[in-house]
Design an enzyme around this catalytic site. Structure first.
Site, PDB file in Angstrom:
ATOM      1  N   CYS B  86       0.822  -1.204   0.000  1.00 24.30           N
ATOM      2  CA  CYS B  86       0.000   0.000   0.000  1.00 24.30           C
ATOM      3  C   CYS B  86       0.862   1.263   0.000  1.00 24.30           C
ATOM      4  CB  CYS B  86      -0.975  -0.037   1.185  1.00 24.30           C
ATOM      5  SG  CYS B  86      -2.337   1.127   1.016  1.00 24.30           S
ATOM      6  N   HIS B 203      -3.480  -5.569   1.192  1.00 23.73           N
ATOM      7  CA  HIS B 203      -2.758  -5.744   2.458  1.00 23.73           C
ATOM      8  C   HIS B 203      -2.692  -7.207   2.875  1.00 23.73           C
ATOM      9  CE1 HIS B 203      -2.528  -1.512   4.014  1.00 23.73           C
ATOM     10  NE2 HIS B 203      -3.497  -1.336   3.141  1.00 23.73           N
ATOM     11  N   GLU B 205      -1.139  -8.523   5.224  1.00 24.42           N
ATOM     12  CA  GLU B 205      -1.143  -8.667   6.692  1.00 24.42           C
ATOM     13  C   GLU B 205      -2.552  -8.624   7.248  1.00 24.42           C
ATOM     14  OE1 GLU B 205      -0.569  -5.895   5.177  1.00 24.42           O
ATOM     15  OE2 GLU B 205      -1.284  -4.185   6.352  1.00 24.42           O
TER      16      GLU B 205
END
Ligand SMILES: Nc1ncnc2c1ncn2[C@@H]1O[C@H](COP(=O)(O)OP(=O)(O)O)[C@@H](O)[C@H]1O
Ligand SMILES: [Mg+2]
Lengths: 736, 257, 81, 81
Positions: B86, B203, B205
């Site tokens: 990002c 993302h 994560e």
């Protein structure tokens, strides 16, 4: 000299002025008058509301900190505390929607981290005028992007909220933001100026001429001539706020802070006087040392500025250097501007002269409290007597069903919440779109559930019951994720309290909320009152908004908001009644906002919620959804629309209730639970044990939503069509 | 393997990335402060999401001048693995480590939602644990993710197989609707020519544990781990360090370095 | 006709964007930079070519849509036609 | 000395922001608006007053920091001093 013009400009009455003179023993100078005017404003001083707010229950077994601090604190076990509070930013958001909303978020975030908590979630309650007017759309766009712009950059997820539309909000939009934070429970920081001789330190952004008189503005009605009086609105800097957060938390962890208070409304004035008043001390500061953004600022401006992203810290002299080191690591200023004294006075010097010398108690604690006249408005009785019209013989309920899911109050709010980063911090396990949001607590099985709720139409028809229902509904939303409510924060948005009808609405609503909180045994830990939501004499509907947090013991048990599989049993907890007053149906079909708000029986409500929680705890529930606006049919439709695969349902209803009321009436204390067929009986047994009416009304499956009433098919719509209607309703207004 | 997560003052996915790498993937992970000029011998640098320096000017525009980025550039030049997520992707573009630039999302709104991306090149250190055309469910959250590069550059990216992830629908179709931010060629992630620097808007994560909705993001982290282990194995056996996860509801003080 | 409208924050309003740019320029060694303010520009092409009409229209549009008079000022000029 | 730098998207790059403004203006009845492009302006105050130095400095700063040459162009002028 202080004349009537000066008093009027400060929103102070002659009597109030006289008591100021009495309290300080002489005439105040203009700066001192400014200080009193903001601290004694409705916004900071709660002068019209104080006497009623006392009715809220403020004790509870998990309570660590009740009202009176920057935020409330509850013990959630594992050595942790949840810190939460709600704040309104209605007036600024109308003047400058983006910055007004953004700084609203900034302000409430500071309230949370000033107490030593890391903000973990934001929720927002929004009310705008109808979207078919371009001005309302631009306010809505500005407000939503302001909230997103600030919260996203700061790094806090905005996980829930509500959005409603009504013409009474066209010139008085409501923007209420609630923030939830997490802290170690024995490391809560308070706004204290303890220890005579200790340093008073200013940290964060420089002071400019922003928002001088913001608090006074929030305490007056808008009129045609407000245009010039409207002050500079503040501009938010979320990046700076993020730095401030990290620096404050780091300084706290290193033991470098004794007391701390954010500078929100009334800026330096509020933080200096409140910190001193709460500690029975005084403060002496040098205004020349206050970091200033603009040249030539005078004491009045420095004291009253509402520049954002600032804090006031008190610490011992030997900790000043290490504290400054922490702040400079985060590229922030930390400047000693004075010290704590023992004379209970706020003294300020400017260019070597003593320009302020006033007793802090007088400013903070002796603001007058008014028991303003109350009078029930005539319309309330009239509206309540309204006789609900017969159901028109030619009314196509199937069509009404379709229109209701697309009705902006009910339709999908994804256009709003997908602009919010609702996942950052990766704790959000029940995302926006469900009944309540849930955050997991990493490393435990527990979840923190939260919801914001309001229904201003009920409150308009019957403010007391409206207040009761809003608490009940919020708790019900929590029950649907398996959480028990722990504590409440509230934001009360009303018109001009100097009008007896408005004051009556306020008093009634507060009594309703207070009663309901007692019934649910949850303390009010704080809140906010926003009066004067009125333009040219036109007040908003009384709009109490409730934020409630609760705990889920095991996040693995949380049901979904949508159907999860075919052929599952749909169980209705609670009772259908023939109630159509204040319903969205009545609004849509008859264009009426009349009748009586639905009835509420606390015992039934509590039992329904308990059955729901128990069933969830026993892992019997696959899907849970509470029945609110739009009634049973809309609630079922939402379960279907929110299912990943567009699963339909077939439900068979009986009973003598007229069909429209059965489908769309908004009777309280009802929840839909969906279970594997073999488990439905267990849920019914649970209900029976707790004397709750419960019934299997149908099952999931197929690609259609079908409802029968007394052997007649009254509703049949394809899921796909309903889903489109639900999803596209709001975005349609904003097409590029 | 040792991962380094860079912390800019406005990073806000730094701890999330740390959590995914250390507590979920079990890898030794350290934070790298933006003012640092030492990468602590990490095997892979991750630039996390957020708003590095406020990003008021352009996303990532100012972060590229930070001291740590000078080191990251050297590290990348030496073949070190760098993953930008990002805002990290935007910083890599601004720094010239990856081609192209980000425009505002096509509807000019910040977008936070799960999306589908498909692996277009599964022969990179960041995607090798997946299959070509495998569809991953990973969230995005950005305002400026509308990938742009001049036509000539795009042709080269395609020719050299540098497009690693593309936005698609659930079944892997490159529909207009699935391309939520309007990226050219549906680009969600690109790799540099040398194949050691990857930027992606989604993302991973946020998609590394089932409880938050998806664990498809693990494919990216696992790819890196596999790649590094193989590379270490072929040089000399690097003693695999066991890491005990430190999971707590409250993140550590990240900036306290 | 083509006009250019410059919208900038009023001098007393905080400009976080400008501040960040200023700091960045300082970090890069441009110490000579004393202050930075950031604003927006709109270049608008109009079908209308009547100067008088345009002189009425443009400020009106700027006031209503392009700038928020509470925090912003604008100036404008004709750049073509 | 005070300079003004205008940064705008290259003509080849789509400008959806300008489109939105255009549509907003149309909705309000300004049908005469044919096209809108939106850009950024920076007003920078410099301590330096040497024209030659400034003429070197400003484009350098713009190129490095204020504009992204992949998608943006800039122009600049001295507006004071
Ligand atoms: N302003 C908002 N911000 C974030 N989420 C929102 C907002 N408005 C609505 N939502 C999400 O949409 C869901 C549905 O809204 P609403 O119709 O008010 O539901 P309910 O009546 O069941 O509480 C909310 O529970 C919330 O999660
Ligand atoms: Mg609700």
């Amino acid at each position: 000299m202080i004349d009537d013009i000066a008093l009027a400009a400060h929103n102070l009455t002659r009597e109030e002025y006289d008591s100021i003179v009495r309290l300080i023993g002489r005439e105040p100078n203009l700066t001192e008058l400014g200080i009193f005017s903001v601290m004694w404003s409705e916004h900071c001083g709660y002068k019209s509301s104080k006497v009623y707010l006392k009715k809220f229950p403020t004790r509870g077994k998990y309570l660590i900190q009740g009202p009176g601090e920057n935020a409330g604190v509850m013990d959630i076990g594992d050595g942790l505390a949840v810190v939460f509070k709600i704040e309104s930013h209605n007036h600024p958001s109308y003047i400058e929607p983006y910055q007004g909303a953004a700084t609203g978020v900034g302000g409430i975030l500071r309230d949370i981290f000033t107490m030593g908590a890391r903000p973990v979630a934001v929720l927002d309650s929004l009310r705008f005028g109808p979207l078919d007017k371009p001005q309302n759309r631009s306010v809505a766009e500005g407000v939503v992007s302001g909230i997103s712009g600030y919260g996203n950059a700061f790094g806090v997820p905005t996980v829930g909220g509500e959005v409603y539309f009504h013409d009474c909000y066209s010139q008085n939009p409501l923007v209420n933001v609630c923030c939830v934070g997490l802290a170690e429970k024995d490391k809560i920081f308070l706004a204290r100026a303890q220890g005579v001789g200790n340093a008073v330190i200013y940290v964060g952004a420089k002071t400019g001429r922003d928002g001088i008189h913001g608090a006074t503005m929030a305490s007056a009605e808008f009129g045609k001539d407000t245009e010039q009086k409207r002050p500079n609105v503040q501009v938010g800097d979320p990046f700076k706020e993020k730095l401030l957060l990290e620096a404050c938390l780091e300084a706290m962890a290193k033991g470098l802070i004794i007391g701390i208070q954010d500078m929100g409304a009334a800026g330096l004035t509020c933080s200096t006087t409140e910190m001193a008043a709460k500690s029975d001390t005084g403060m002496e500061i040098d205004l020349d040392l206050v970091p200033q953004r603009e040249e030539g600022m005078n004491p009045y401006e420095i004291m009253l500025s509402e520049s954002q992203e600032r804090m006031l810290i008190v610490t011992s002299q030997d900790k000043v250097k290490p504290l400054q080191a922490v702040f400079s690591k985060w590229d922030l200023e930390a400047v000693v501007i004075g010290k704590v004294t023992d004379d209970r006075q706020l003294k300020a010097h400017f260019h070597g002269e003593l320009v302020i010398d006033i007793p802090v108690k007088a400013v903070v604690d002796l603001c007058p409290a008014y028991r303003r006249p109350v009078e029930a408005p005539a319309f309330v009785r009239k509206l309540a007597r309204y006789k609900i019209p017969e159901m028109p013989a030619d009314l196509d309920l199937n069509q009404v069903f379709l229109q209701l899911v697309a009705y902006p109050d009910i339709a999908d709010k994804k256009w709003v919440f997908r602009q919010y980063d609702h996942m950052v911090q990766i704790n959000t396990i029940v995302l926006p779109g469900g009944d309540a949001a849930v955050l997991r607590l990493k490393g435990t099985k527990k979840g923190l559930a939260m919801t914001l709720d309001g229904n201003s139409l009920y409150a308009y028809l019957n403010p007391k019951r409206g207040g009761e229902i809003v608490v009940a509904e919020a708790c019900r939303n929590l029950a649907c994720v398996g959480a028990a409510p722990m504590g409440v924060t509230n934001c009360l948005n009303f018109g001009n309290p100097e009008k007896p009808e408005i004051m009556w609405q306020f008093k009634e609503a507060v009594e309703g909320i207070a009663r309901a909180c007692r019934e649910f045994d949850i303390p009010v830990t704080g809140g906010n009152v926003s009066f004067y939501n009125e333009t040219e004499g036109q007040a908003v509907f009384p709009t109490p908004v409730l934020g409630i947090v609760g705990l889920v013991d095991d996040v693995a048990t949380i049901p979904a908001a949508g159907f999860r599989g075919e052929r599952e049993a749909i169980v209705l907890l609670g009772e259908n009644k023939e109630e159509l007053g204040g319903s969205e149906y009545l609004r849509l079909v008859f264009d009426q906002e009349k009748g009586q708000a639905p009835e509420l029986d606390f015992n039934k409500e509590k039992s329904v919620q308990e059955v729901c929680r128990q069933a969830i705890k026993q892992k019997l529930v696959r899907t849970a959804h509470d029945i609110s606006e739009g009634g049973l049919a809309v609630a079922l439709a939402e379960c279907s629309i929110k299912s990943k695969k567009g699963i339909g349902f077939e439900v068979k209803l009986n009973g003598p209730i007229r069909t429209d009321a059965l489908l769309f009436g908004e009777s309280q204390s009802r929840i839909i639970l969906v279970a594997k067929e073999k488990n439905a009986g267990k849920i019914l047994a649970l209900a029976r044990k707790m004397k709750v009416k419960a019934k299997v009304i149908g099952k999931t499956g197929g690609k259609k939503m079908v409802i029968w009433h007394r052997k007649k098919k009254v509703v049949e719509q394809p899921v796909e069509l309903m889903r489109d209607a639900f999803k596209n309703s709001i975005p349609r207004y904003f097409k590029i | 393997m040792k991962f380094g997560v860079v912390v800019f003052p406005g990073s806000n996915c730094d701890y999330d990335t740390f959590h995914a790498l250390q507590n979920v993937m079990g890898q030794e992970t350290v934070f790298l402060w933006h003012k640092a000029s030492d990468l602590q011998n990490v095997d892979c640098v991750v630039l996390p999401g957020g708003f590095s320096y406020g990003d008021y000017l352009r996303s990532g525009a100012i972060a590229r001048f930070s001291p740590v980025m000078a080191e990251v550039k050297k590290f990348a030049a030496g073949g070190g693995l760098v993953l930008g997520i990002c805002n990290g992707f935007q910083i890599l573009q601004e720094s010239g480590l990856l081609p192209g630039a980000m425009l505002r999302n096509k509807h000019l709104k910040f977008l936070c939602q799960p999306v589908y991306v498909k692996i277009d090149n599964s022969r990179t250190p960041f995607s090798q644990a997946g299959r070509k055309d495998q569809v991953l469910n990973i969230p995005i959250a950005h305002f400026d993710g509308n990938y742009y590069a001049p036509p000539g550059v795009l042709t080269e990216l395609e020719r050299k197989r540098q497009i690693v992830f593309r936005y698609c629908d659930e079944r892997g179709q490159l529909t207009e609707e699935a391309n939520v931010n309007g990226s050219l060629h549906h680009i969600a992630g690109v790799i540099n020519e040398q194949g050691n620097v990857l930027g992606m808007m989604p993302h991973p994560e946020r998609a590394s544990e089932k409880i938050v909705g998806s664990d498809d993001g693990q494919v990216i982290f696992q790819s890196i781990i596999d790649y590094l282990e193989k590379r270490a194995g072929s040089q000399k056996k690097k003693a695999a360090k066991k890491v005990r996860p430190v999971v707590s509801p409250l993140p550590p003080l990240i900036g306290n370095l | 006709m083509k006009v250019r409208i410059l919208v900038s924050l009023k001098p007393s309003v905080l400009d976080p964007q400008g501040q960040v740019v200023k700091n960045a320029l300082h970090t890069l060694g441009y110490q000579t930079v004393k202050d930075v303010r950031q604003g927006k520009i709109f270049e608008i092409e109009l079908e209308n070519t009547d100067r008088q009409v345009v002189e009425k229209l443009v400020p009106e549009m700027a006031d209503k849509v392009l700038a928020n008079p509470i925090i912003e000022n604008f100036t404008w000029e004709i750049i073509e036609g």
